[in-house]
Design an enzyme around this catalytic site. Structure first.
Site, PDB file in Angstrom:
ATOM      1  N   ASN A  86     -32.610  -4.306 -13.519  1.00  0.00           N
ATOM      2  CA  ASN A  86     -31.577  -5.230 -13.999  1.00  0.00           C
ATOM      3  C   ASN A  86     -31.976  -6.663 -13.691  1.00  0.00           C
ATOM      4  OD1 ASN A  86     -29.028  -5.986 -15.089  1.00  0.00           O
ATOM      5  ND2 ASN A  86     -28.172  -6.153 -13.034  1.00  0.00           N
TER       6      ASN A  86
ATOM      7  N   HIS B 190     -30.045 -10.391 -12.937  1.00  0.00           N
ATOM      8  CA  HIS B 190     -28.752 -11.004 -12.606  1.00  0.00           C
ATOM      9  C   HIS B 190     -28.920 -12.517 -12.571  1.00  0.00           C
ATOM     10  CE1 HIS B 190     -24.707 -11.047 -11.014  1.00  0.00           C
ATOM     11  NE2 HIS B 190     -25.104 -11.976 -10.164  1.00  0.00           N
TER      12      HIS B 190
ATOM     13  N   ASN C 151     -32.140 -11.683 -24.109  1.00  0.00           N
ATOM     14  CA  ASN C 151     -33.131 -11.126 -23.180  1.00  0.00           C
ATOM     15  C   ASN C 151     -33.805  -9.882 -23.770  1.00  0.00           C
ATOM     16  OD1 ASN C 151     -33.579 -12.648 -20.751  1.00  0.00           O
ATOM     17  ND2 ASN C 151     -31.439 -12.273 -20.241  1.00  0.00           N
TER      18      ASN C 151
END
Length: 189
Positions: free
Chosen positions: A101, A103, A14
């Site tokens: 973030n 997830h 990522n």
């Protein structure tokens, strides 16, 4: 130019996707990657991509006023890309709504301490979910409980293995994460 620091703990897929996405951007740049595991694959990726990658310890993160001041001076946003440590309140205070973030599940399902990577995909499979997805959210003082920015879903078949689910999640991450980060940064400045 908005400067991003990426925090990573693993292979860095990522992180690499974000670096590629912003490589020629006139408004957002990935200035540096920080990693808390000396043997993480993200170091090799960053070397190949010619992006600085620095090691730091859990103690640096939790007990270093100097580290937090450096981050606040040098970066506008922190993006967590497979980063597994809890972010301390002091850092959250220094970057209010500027730590993002991703997830690998549709929060609030399958979130919290210990729920990352294959742990999530195995739980999704064990519970015979018919869909799963990704959640991009702001970071707060609790694992995976910050305000949700974006979610994307994918359908599951009973025959999907945990590895199949992981691949579907990676596809969503690569397609959406950089674009959503860019939208947040440009919207919020």
């Amino acid at each position: 130019m908005h400067r991003i620091a990426i925090f990573a703990s693993g292979s860095g897929s990522n992180a690499e996707n974000l670096i590629h996405y912003f490589k020629n951007s006139k408004t957002v740049t990935v200035s540096k990657v920080y990693c808390n595991k000396r043997d993480a694959g993200v170091f090799d990726r960053c070397k190949r991509l010619e992006v600085p990658c620095d090691f730091f310890t859990k103690e640096d993160l939790n007990n270093s006023e100097r580290f937090i001041k450096t981050l606040a001076k040098d970066y506008d946003y922190i993006v967590l890309a497979g980063f597994l440590l809890k972010i301390p309140e002091e850092l959250i205070s220094a970057f209010p709504n500027k730590i993002i973030n991703i997830h690998p599940a549709l929060l609030p399902k399958y979130g919290g301490k210990g729920m990352y990577g294959m742990h999530v995909h195995k739980a999704v499979k064990a519970n015979r979910e018919t869909e799963t997805g990704i959640t991009i959210h702001y970071v707060n003082e609790q694992y995976d409980e910050g305000a949700i920015i974006f979610q994307a879903k994918t359908q599951l078949k009973n025959t999907d293995s945990a590895d199949d689910i992981a691949q579907k999640i990676h596809t969503l991450e690569y397609a959406h994460f950089p674009k959503v980060v860019e939208e947040v940064v440009l919207k919020n400045g």
